[in-house]
Each structure stands twice: as structure tokens, then as C-alpha cells.
Design a protein around this motif. Structure first.
Motif, short mmCIF file in Angstrom:
data_model
loop_
_atom_site.label_atom_id
_atom_site.label_comp_id
_atom_site.label_asym_id
_atom_site.label_seq_id
_atom_site.Cartn_x
_atom_site.Cartn_y
_atom_site.Cartn_z
N ILE A 125 0.86 -1.18 0.00
CA ILE A 125 0.00 0.00 0.00
C ILE A 125 0.90 1.23 0.00
CG2 ILE A 125 -1.73 1.32 1.28
CD1 ILE A 125 -2.79 -1.34 2.37
N ALA A 126 0.66 2.12 -0.96
CA ALA A 126 1.50 3.31 -1.11
C ALA A 126 0.71 4.57 -0.77
CB ALA A 126 2.04 3.40 -2.53
N GLY A 127 1.17 5.27 0.26
CA GLY A 127 0.62 6.58 0.58
C GLY A 127 1.41 7.59 -0.23
N ASN A 128 0.85 8.00 -1.36
CA ASN A 128 1.61 8.82 -2.32
C ASN A 128 1.43 10.32 -2.06
OD1 ASN A 128 3.34 8.93 -4.58
ND2 ASN A 128 1.61 9.30 -5.96
N ALA A 139 -4.01 9.76 8.43
CA ALA A 139 -3.01 9.54 9.48
C ALA A 139 -2.14 8.33 9.14
CB ALA A 139 -3.69 9.33 10.83
N ILE A 140 -0.83 8.49 9.30
CA ILE A 140 0.09 7.39 9.01
C ILE A 140 -0.24 6.17 9.86
CG2 ILE A 140 2.50 6.65 9.11
CD1 ILE A 140 3.35 9.49 8.56
N HIS A 154 3.17 -1.19 4.12
CA HIS A 154 2.80 0.19 3.83
C HIS A 154 4.05 1.02 3.56
CE1 HIS A 154 1.67 4.41 4.93
NE2 HIS A 154 0.62 4.08 4.20
N PHE A 155 3.98 1.84 2.51
CA PHE A 155 5.11 2.70 2.14
C PHE A 155 4.62 4.12 1.92
CE2 PHE A 155 6.18 -1.57 0.91
CZ PHE A 155 7.52 -1.71 1.21
N LEU A 156 5.49 5.07 2.21
CA LEU A 156 5.21 6.48 1.93
C LEU A 156 6.03 6.86 0.70
CD1 LEU A 156 5.35 7.87 5.57
CD2 LEU A 156 3.31 7.47 4.17
#
Length: 222
Positions: A125-128, A139-140, A154-156
């Protein structure tokens, strides 16, 4: 689950299909273009239906070919999703950290993937758009907790700043390689056990009694 990988060949090459899913405007195309071609375009690129790019990498001396499918996020294309993500080994679910709704939609994609591919598919899952950190609405902690709950990493990421993308695909590829090795080992084990079963002679221990003498012996045998 169906045979999703072509497995390994004599030259230790892996071929994996990876699909990018997420709402429109979250940056899926920018993310994959940055990874494959190291390019970034400030203008929004609209993907119609789907397109794919290939990326060849080397991990621990093993060659890996990634066929990465970039799918359209617009609502009218959602029905086409299953056509593109079937037989996938991995999936990258992208959301925009400034758009809470795009994060909620990721949960729907995960449900669809698990329904079609089971738990065999590797998820990231990418928080782009972390270059827009000041505008964050997701929220992270919430995103990371959700990722753990569905067995995803999960990746930012930021396609604009080229942050987190290389790490995302590297970790996803390693997990797909591990999953492929486990599948190969399981198949080999089943094959060996199948051969062993073919060598077993089944003996019927219910020997018909041939008279009183046989019955007597049967009683003493214990």
C-alpha cells in the motif's frame, strides 16, 4: 490459487505480474513511470483502461522481470478491474495522503483482490504525494494499522521527489520471490509424496476365515 507465476527456469529468472490499483489522480502512473523510466511529469496523466511497462531487476543474483500494469482509476473503468488484475502475483494499492476518500477506496480494492486471488497475492500500500505533507488528511498510524490487518506492507512515496518507490518495489519483489519458492517447494513435496504413494502396496487385512482353525489363529495373533 491458479498458477500465477511462470516460476523459475534454469537461469533463475522470475516473471511476475504486478498491478497498480487506486482512484484517479492519486499518482499511479507517475509512480510507475518514475520507477521504470525515472521520469516525472507535473501535468496529470489520465490512464485509459490500462497500460503496462516492464522492469528488469537483479536480486541476490537472480534475474526478475516485472510486468507492471497501470490501471485507470475512474469509476467508469472499475468494472474492467478484474480483467487486468487476475493472475497477478503482486498489487500496489495507491492512495493520495491528502485525500481520505482515496484511502477508503483502497479497502474496496483489497477486498476485491482477496476475493479473486485469495491470500496468495502480495500486497503493498502506497501513501503517495508525501511532498504535500502539510496537506495530509490520512493519518500514518491508521494506514499502517490497516496494512498490517490485511497482510500488506505500507510505504510512503512521492513520484515528484522520487521517494520510497524503489524500496516499495524491491520489498514487493522479494516477497513475490519468497512466495514463488514456497509454491515450488510445496509442488515438489506433493510430487514426491505422490510418487511414494504409488509405491505403497495396499494389503487387505480382512482375510476371510477358512474355517474354525483360521478363527482360532486370528484370536491368538494378538
Amino acid at each position: 490459487m491458479a498458477n500465477n507465476t511462470s516460476g523459475t527456469n534454469a537461469s533463475c529468472a522470475y516473471n511476475f505480474k504486478v498491478v497498480l490499483l487506486g482512484e484517479g489522480c492519486v499518482g499511479k502512473t507517475s509512480l510507475v513511470l518514475r520507477y521504470v523510466e525515472d521520469k516525472f511529469n507535473d501535468k496529470h496523466i489520465t490512464t485509459l483502461q490500462a497500460s503496462f511497462l516492464n522492469k528488469k531487476i537483479n536480486i541476490a543474483g537472480k534475474r526478475v522481470n516485472l510486468c507492471i500494469w497501470d490501471t485507470a482509476g475512474q469509476e467508469r473503468f472499475h468494472a474492467l478491474g478484474p480483467i487486468f488484475y487476475r493472475m497477478s502475483n503482486g498489487a500496489v494499492l495507491v492512495y493520495d495522503i491528502t485525500d481520505e476518500d482515496s484511502f477508503q477506496k483502497v479497502k474496496n480494492w483489497v477486498k476485491e483482490l482477496k476475493k479473486m486471488l485469495g491470500n496468495e497475492v502480495c500486497l503493498a500500500i502506497a501513501g503517495n504525494k508525501i511532498d504535500l505533507e502539510k496537506e495530509r488528511t490520512v493519518a500514518i498510524e491508521d494506514a499502517e494499522a490497516y496494512a498490517v490487518s490485511v497482510g500488506a506492507k505500507h510505504f510512503l512515496t512521492s513520484a515528484k521527489q522520487n521517494r520510497g518507490i524503489e524500496e516499495l518495489f524491491l520489498e514487493l519483489t522479494r516477497r513475490m520471490m519468497e512466495r514463488a519458492r514456497e509454491a515450488d517447494q510445496k509442488a515438489s513435496s506433493l510430487k514426491r509424496s505422490g510418487s511414494a504413494r504409488r509405491n505403497i502396496v495396499v494389503v487387505d487385512d480382512e482375510v476371510p476365515a477358512a474355517g474354525p482353525r483360521a478363527g482360532c489363529c486370528a484370536g491368538q495373533a494378538s
